[in-house]
Design a protein around this motif. Structure first.
Motif, PDB file in Angstrom:
ATOM      1  N   SER A  52       0.966  -1.308  -0.041  1.00 27.67           N
ATOM      2  CA  SER A  52      -0.006   0.001  -0.181  1.00 27.67           C
ATOM      3  C   SER A  52       0.959   1.257  -0.022  1.00 27.67           C
ATOM      4  N   LEU A  53       0.706   2.207  -0.916  1.00 27.60           N
ATOM      5  CA  LEU A  53       1.423   3.379  -0.831  1.00 27.60           C
ATOM      6  C   LEU A  53       0.390   4.577  -1.461  1.00 27.60           C
ATOM      7  N   ARG A  54       0.992   5.762  -1.238  1.00 28.23           N
ATOM      8  CA  ARG A  54       0.074   7.117  -1.488  1.00 28.23           C
ATOM      9  C   ARG A  54       1.155   7.902  -2.098  1.00 28.23           C
ATOM     10  N   VAL A  55       0.649   8.882  -2.914  1.00 26.56           N
ATOM     11  CA  VAL A  55       1.292   9.989  -3.521  1.00 26.56           C
ATOM     12  C   VAL A  55       0.477  11.235  -3.538  1.00 26.56           C
ATOM     13  N   ALA A  56       0.866  12.477  -2.921  1.00 21.74           N
ATOM     14  CA  ALA A  56      -0.196  13.466  -3.113  1.00 21.74           C
ATOM     15  C   ALA A  56       0.465  14.234  -4.309  1.00 21.74           C
ATOM     16  N   PRO A  57      -0.436  15.339  -4.607  1.00 21.21           N
ATOM     17  CA  PRO A  57       0.005  16.074  -5.741  1.00 21.21           C
ATOM     18  C   PRO A  57       1.320  16.771  -5.480  1.00 21.21           C
ATOM     19  N   GLU A  58       2.195  16.833  -6.463  1.00 17.57           N
ATOM     20  CA  GLU A  58       3.472  17.807  -6.430  1.00 17.57           C
ATOM     21  C   GLU A  58       4.427  17.050  -5.342  1.00 17.57           C
ATOM     22  N   GLU A  59       4.179  15.730  -5.147  1.00 17.69           N
ATOM     23  CA  GLU A  59       4.993  15.005  -4.183  1.00 17.69           C
ATOM     24  C   GLU A  59       5.614  14.095  -4.848  1.00 17.69           C
ATOM     25  N   THR A  60       7.012  13.875  -4.115  1.00 25.63           N
ATOM     26  CA  THR A  60       7.944  12.859  -4.909  1.00 25.63           C
ATOM     27  C   THR A  60       8.262  11.715  -3.743  1.00 25.63           C
ATOM     28  N   LEU A  61       7.594  10.467  -3.945  1.00 24.20           N
ATOM     29  CA  LEU A  61       7.620   9.230  -3.354  1.00 24.20           C
ATOM     30  C   LEU A  61       8.844   8.400  -3.915  1.00 24.20           C
ATOM     31  N   ALA A  62       9.666   7.938  -3.158  1.00 29.50           N
ATOM     32  CA  ALA A  62      10.816   7.117  -3.956  1.00 29.50           C
ATOM     33  C   ALA A  62      10.536   5.802  -3.215  1.00 29.50           C
ATOM     34  N   VAL A  63      10.414   4.928  -4.141  1.00 28.20           N
ATOM     35  CA  VAL A  63      10.340   3.506  -3.531  1.00 28.20           C
ATOM     36  C   VAL A  63      11.782   2.736  -4.073  1.00 28.20           C
ATOM     37  N   VAL A  64      12.256   2.160  -2.800  1.00 27.04           N
ATOM     38  CA  VAL A  64      13.607   1.802  -3.054  1.00 27.04           C
ATOM     39  C   VAL A  64      13.783   0.329  -2.516  1.00 27.04           C
ATOM     40  N   GLY A  65      14.602  -0.467  -3.372  1.00 31.05           N
ATOM     41  CA  GLY A  65      14.835  -1.672  -2.793  1.00 31.05           C
ATOM     42  C   GLY A  65      15.856  -2.391  -3.678  1.00 31.05           C
ATOM     43  N   GLU A  66      16.537  -3.639  -3.377  1.00 31.23           N
ATOM     44  CA  GLU A  66      17.435  -4.387  -4.114  1.00 31.23           C
ATOM     45  C   GLU A  66      16.601  -5.018  -5.419  1.00 31.23           C
ATOM     46  N   SER A  67      17.304  -5.309  -6.332  1.00 31.58           N
ATOM     47  CA  SER A  67      16.802  -6.006  -7.694  1.00 31.58           C
ATOM     48  C   SER A  67      15.862  -7.241  -7.104  1.00 31.58           C
ATOM     49  N   GLY A  68      14.538  -7.298  -7.437  1.00 35.12           N
ATOM     50  CA  GLY A  68      13.724  -8.446  -7.262  1.00 35.12           C
ATOM     51  C   GLY A  68      12.930  -8.127  -5.985  1.00 35.12           C
ATOM     52  N   SER A  69      12.889  -6.882  -5.468  1.00 32.27           N
ATOM     53  CA  SER A  69      12.280  -6.548  -4.288  1.00 32.27           C
ATOM     54  C   SER A  69      10.648  -6.365  -4.723  1.00 32.27           C
ATOM     55  N   GLY A  70      10.397  -6.124  -5.976  1.00 28.95           N
ATOM     56  CA  GLY A  70       9.102  -5.843  -6.385  1.00 28.95           C
ATOM     57  C   GLY A  70       8.630  -4.439  -6.738  1.00 28.95           C
ATOM     58  N   LYS A  71       9.656  -3.663  -6.684  1.00 31.65           N
ATOM     59  CA  LYS A  71       9.536  -2.035  -6.738  1.00 31.65           C
ATOM     60  C   LYS A  71       9.024  -1.741  -8.068  1.00 31.65           C
TER      61      LYS A  71
END
Length: 262
Positions: free
Chosen positions: A32-51
């Motif tokens: 579950s994730l959320r992003v507001a208007p004009e916001e930057t959400l970074a999704v980080v993880g190693e290869s294979g993490s599902g990002k």
């Protein structure tokens, strides 16, 4: 401020048998994730993490097994079944700038193709002038319009990819490892460009990366993924400055070992 993008309990399994994909690999397991208007959400993880699988679900290139993706409260289905305005609203910048562009096509045709795909976003007046403005937005001279993508550098190709996305007037850019294939100096230029474009075009960014050393330059918030789940999420300063999860600390140590100030 209400959220613009909301990902709720997303699940994606590859392989396996039957409708429940029994025995398959859970690439995304209840994210579950959320992003507001004009916001930057970074999704980080190693290869294979599902990002990247999460990113592909957001843009409609991957159908989730369960869970939901909504934009302004509207459910988002596969890319081909979305209303035109939602198709335009979410655009993706891919990892490899060269493979994401037809190397034989001139830049003008590549951006014109975006306008043909989304005719409501096509300029009403002089297209040559509109093309010049789009290229200027990403730091490219007007004469690049006549050059083929295959003749450009990696950094120039990524700028063209960003220009093509911007041409249709998106509200959310999904950047899937958008700087990882570039030299370090070019990475910094593209990151600065994205920060500037976010401000000037009032964009939100979903920024996918394996590198916390890159993320600190661009993110408002950070979500850390491991083995298909989010293990830590919060404001960038907190996640990067005082990580709570051992895996986040491992990623941060790896960035510091490479000489990157996170």
């Amino acid at each position: 401020m209400s959220d613009m993008l909301e990902v709720s309990d997303l699940r994606v399994t590859f392989g396996g048998r039957g409708r429940r994909r029994k025995g398959g690999l859970a690439a995304v397991d209840g994210v579950s994730l959320r992003v507001a208007p004009e916001e930057t959400l970074a999704v980080v993880g190693e290869s294979g993490s599902g990002k990247t699988t999460v990113a592909r679900c957001v843009v409609g290139l991957q159908r989730p097994d369960s869970g939901s993706v909504t934009f302004d409260g509207q459910p988002l289905g596969p890319a081909g079944r979305r209303p035109p305005e939602l198709q335009r609203a979410i655009q993706m910048v891919f990892q490899d700038p060269r493979s994401s562009l037809n190397p034989r096509m001139p830049v003008a045709e590549l951006i014109g193709e975006a306008w043909r795909t989304h005719p409501a976003s096509a300029p009403a007046g002089d297209r040559a002038e509109a093309l010049r403005r789009v290229l200027a937005d990403v730091g490219l001279d007007a004469d690049v319009a006549d050059r083929r993508a295959g003749d450009l550098s990696g950094g120039q190709c990524q700028r063209v990819s960003i220009a093509r996305a911007l041409a249709v007037g998106p509200r959310l850019l999904v950047c899937d490892e958008a700087v990882s294939a570039l030299d370090v100096s070019v990475q910094a230029q593209i990151l600065r460009l994205l920060v500037d474009l976010r401000r000037s075009h009032r964009l939100a960014l979903l920024f996918i990366s394996h590198d916390l050393g890159v993320v600190h330059q661009i993110a408002d918030r950070v979500a850390v993924m491991r083995r298909g789940t989010v293990v830590e999420e919060g404001p960038a300063g907190e996640v990067l400055g005082a990580p709570r999860h051992e895996y986040t600390r491992t990623l941060l140590d790896a960035a510091l070992d490479l000489g990157v100030e996170a």
